[in-house]
Motif scaffolding. Structure first.
Motif, PDB file in Angstrom:
ATOM      1  N   LYS A   1     -11.671  61.248  15.798  1.00  0.00           N
ATOM      2  CA  LYS A   1     -11.903  62.528  16.471  1.00  0.00           C
ATOM      3  C   LYS A   1     -12.528  62.223  17.836  1.00  0.00           C
ATOM      4  N   SER A   2     -12.056  62.930  18.826  1.00  0.00           N
ATOM      5  CA  SER A   2     -12.614  62.706  20.159  1.00  0.00           C
ATOM      6  C   SER A   2     -13.859  63.560  20.327  1.00  0.00           C
ATOM      7  N   CYS A   3     -14.742  63.066  21.109  1.00  0.00           N
ATOM      8  CA  CYS A   3     -15.991  63.765  21.358  1.00  0.00           C
ATOM      9  C   CYS A   3     -16.002  64.163  22.836  1.00  0.00           C
TER      10      CYS A   3
ATOM     11  N   SER B   1      -7.765  63.788   3.846  1.00  0.00           N
ATOM     12  CA  SER B   1      -8.116  63.270   5.172  1.00  0.00           C
ATOM     13  C   SER B   1      -9.545  62.745   5.214  1.00  0.00           C
TER      14      SER B   1
ATOM     15  N   ARG C   1      -7.036  57.640   9.480  1.00  0.00           N
ATOM     16  CA  ARG C   1      -6.914  58.893  10.222  1.00  0.00           C
ATOM     17  C   ARG C   1      -7.274  58.659  11.689  1.00  0.00           C
TER      18      ARG C   1
END
Length: 71
Positions: A66-68, A57, A63
């Motif tokens: 990613k949320s912040c 990954s 991929r």
């Protein structure tokens, strides 16, 4: 007009003959030999195939991001 048509047919036939000569000169191997070589290649390279072993990954460019969250 008939002369032009027959000369174009002659050119087409000459191109076809040239292509057939090229194809006839191609070195050929037996299907069983080609299949064995393909199988050996696949087995030798299976450990490097990302479709078989997956992608780490950390190296996957696809991929999900990613949320912040600040709250």
């Amino acid at each position: 007009m008939s002369n032009n048509n027959s000369s174009s047919s002659l050119v087409v036939a000459q191109r076809a003959v040239k292509q057939l000569r090229v194809e006839a000169s191609v070195r050929r191997i037996q299907v069983s030999q080609a299949a064995a070589e393909l199988r050996n290649f696949c087995l030798q390279n299976a450990s490097k195939d990302p479709l078989l072993v997956g992608i780490p990954s950390s190296e996957n460019p696809y991929r999900p991001p990613k949320s912040c969250s600040l709250f």
